[in-house]
Design a protein around this motif. Structure first.
Motif, short mmCIF file in Angstrom:
data_model
loop_
_atom_site.label_atom_id
_atom_site.label_comp_id
_atom_site.label_asym_id
_atom_site.label_seq_id
_atom_site.Cartn_x
_atom_site.Cartn_y
_atom_site.Cartn_z
N ASP A 94 0.83 -1.21 0.00
CA ASP A 94 0.00 0.00 0.00
C ASP A 94 0.86 1.26 0.00
OD1 ASP A 94 -2.32 -1.51 0.02
OD2 ASP A 94 -2.69 -1.25 2.17
N ILE A 95 1.93 1.24 0.78
CA ILE A 95 2.81 2.42 0.86
C ILE A 95 3.54 2.62 -0.47
CG2 ILE A 95 4.84 3.41 1.98
CD1 ILE A 95 3.83 2.01 4.60
N VAL A 96 4.02 1.55 -1.08
CA VAL A 96 4.68 1.69 -2.38
C VAL A 96 3.67 2.23 -3.40
CG1 VAL A 96 5.80 0.44 -4.27
CG2 VAL A 96 6.46 -0.03 -1.91
N SER A 97 2.43 1.77 -3.33
CA SER A 97 1.38 2.31 -4.23
C SER A 97 1.20 3.81 -4.00
CB SER A 97 0.05 1.59 -3.99
OG SER A 97 0.12 0.28 -4.42
N GLU A 98 1.22 4.23 -2.75
CA GLU A 98 1.09 5.65 -2.44
C GLU A 98 2.28 6.44 -2.98
OE1 GLU A 98 -0.60 9.12 -1.23
OE2 GLU A 98 -1.54 7.15 -1.27
N LEU A 99 3.48 5.89 -2.87
CA LEU A 99 4.66 6.55 -3.43
C LEU A 99 4.51 6.71 -4.94
CD1 LEU A 99 7.43 4.78 -1.33
CD2 LEU A 99 6.94 7.24 -1.32
N MET A 100 3.97 5.69 -5.61
CA MET A 100 3.74 5.79 -7.06
C MET A 100 2.72 6.89 -7.36
SD MET A 100 3.85 1.96 -8.68
CE MET A 100 3.07 0.99 -7.41
N ALA A 101 1.67 6.95 -6.56
CA ALA A 101 0.62 7.94 -6.78
C ALA A 101 1.12 9.37 -6.55
CB ALA A 101 -0.57 7.65 -5.86
N CYS A 102 2.14 9.53 -5.70
CA CYS A 102 2.68 10.86 -5.40
C CYS A 102 3.57 11.40 -6.51
CB CYS A 102 3.52 10.81 -4.12
SG CYS A 102 2.56 10.60 -2.62
N LEU A 103 4.01 10.54 -7.39
CA LEU A 103 4.93 10.99 -8.43
C LEU A 103 4.28 12.00 -9.36
CD1 LEU A 103 6.66 7.64 -9.42
CD2 LEU A 103 7.75 9.60 -8.34
N ASN A 104 5.03 13.03 -9.68
CA ASN A 104 4.60 14.02 -10.66
C ASN A 104 5.46 13.79 -11.90
OD1 ASN A 104 4.14 16.28 -12.23
ND2 ASN A 104 3.81 17.60 -10.46
N LEU A 105 4.98 12.95 -12.81
CA LEU A 105 5.78 12.57 -13.97
C LEU A 105 6.05 13.74 -14.89
CD1 LEU A 105 4.14 9.10 -14.71
CD2 LEU A 105 6.31 9.56 -13.56
N ASP A 106 5.12 14.71 -14.96
CA ASP A 106 5.34 15.88 -15.82
C ASP A 106 6.47 16.75 -15.28
OD1 ASP A 106 3.27 15.13 -17.54
OD2 ASP A 106 1.78 16.20 -16.35
N ALA A 107 6.43 17.06 -14.00
CA ALA A 107 7.45 17.94 -13.42
C ALA A 107 8.75 17.20 -13.14
CB ALA A 107 6.92 18.55 -12.11
N GLY A 108 8.66 15.90 -12.86
CA GLY A 108 9.84 15.13 -12.46
C GLY A 108 10.67 14.58 -13.59
N GLY A 109 10.12 14.59 -14.79
CA GLY A 109 10.87 14.13 -15.96
C GLY A 109 11.42 12.72 -15.82
N GLU A 110 12.65 12.55 -16.28
CA GLU A 110 13.28 11.22 -16.31
C GLU A 110 13.46 10.63 -14.91
OE1 GLU A 110 17.36 9.03 -17.79
OE2 GLU A 110 16.86 10.98 -18.65
N ILE A 111 13.77 11.47 -13.93
CA ILE A 111 13.95 10.97 -12.56
C ILE A 111 12.65 10.35 -12.05
CG2 ILE A 111 14.37 11.64 -10.16
CD1 ILE A 111 16.35 13.72 -11.26
N ALA A 112 11.55 11.03 -12.26
CA ALA A 112 10.25 10.51 -11.81
C ALA A 112 9.90 9.22 -12.55
CB ALA A 112 9.17 11.56 -12.01
N THR A 113 10.21 9.16 -13.84
CA THR A 113 9.94 7.96 -14.62
C THR A 113 10.76 6.78 -14.10
OG1 THR A 113 9.41 9.29 -16.56
CG2 THR A 113 9.96 6.98 -16.95
N ARG A 114 12.01 7.03 -13.78
CA ARG A 114 12.86 5.96 -13.23
C ARG A 114 12.37 5.52 -11.85
NH1 ARG A 114 19.07 6.64 -15.11
NH2 ARG A 114 18.63 6.99 -17.31
N LEU A 115 11.96 6.48 -11.04
CA LEU A 115 11.41 6.13 -9.73
C LEU A 115 10.15 5.28 -9.89
CD1 LEU A 115 11.77 9.31 -7.48
CD2 LEU A 115 12.68 7.03 -7.03
N LEU A 116 9.30 5.64 -10.84
CA LEU A 116 8.09 4.86 -11.08
C LEU A 116 8.45 3.42 -11.42
CD1 LEU A 116 5.03 4.60 -11.38
CD2 LEU A 116 5.30 5.36 -13.76
N ARG A 117 9.41 3.23 -12.30
CA ARG A 117 9.84 1.88 -12.67
C ARG A 117 10.37 1.12 -11.45
NH1 ARG A 117 12.76 4.10 -17.79
NH2 ARG A 117 11.01 4.25 -19.22
#
Length: 140
Positions: free
Chosen positions: A59-82
């Protein structure tokens, strides 16, 4: 107010007054805590307890995924999502197989990320980029 109510009030205040980066650190702390508890439960063959802790970690990992701002975070956010997706899959597998080594792997990844976010959270606001320049919310 009894002791339990006081602890809950204190935790609520911590969350309400935390910066976005501090909230991310709190999420990591909770997930690490549940991973460690799951490993202990697996070691003592407490299947139900292990499942509860692994579900909370998921559940917490799901919340971390939901918190990601892929537009503002660019490649770093995309890598974190993966990476979060990988961790989630490993936690699901660990839950199905009661595999402590998979939980340890996820815990190790979380500890490294948590330490990086703790550094961000401890950076004085004056040295950080204004929120209006970053986009809304943390890039978790």
């Amino acid at each position: 107010m009894n002791g339990e109510e006081a602890v809950l009030a204190y935790r609520r205040q911590q969350v309400e007054t935390a910066s976005p980066a501090q909230l991310v650190v709190m999420l990591y702390d909770g997930c690490i805590r549940h991973c460690r508890a799951a490993q202990e439960a697996i070691a003592r063959e407490g299947r139900d307890a292990a499942a509860r802790h692994l579900l909370k970690a998921q559940d917490i990992v799901s919340e971390l995924m939901a918190c990601l701002n892929l537009d503002a975070g660019g490649e770093i956010a995309t890598r974190l999502l993966r990476l979060y997706e990988y961790m989630y899959r490993r936690l699901v597998l660990a839950n199905v197989r009661k595999d402590a080594s998979a939980v340890r792997e996820v815990e190790g990844l979380l500890v490294g990320l948590r330490d990086a976010w703790a550094q961000v959270a401890s950076t004085p606001p004056a040295t950080m980029q204004p929120a209006s320049d970053r986009g809304a919310g943390p890039v978790a």
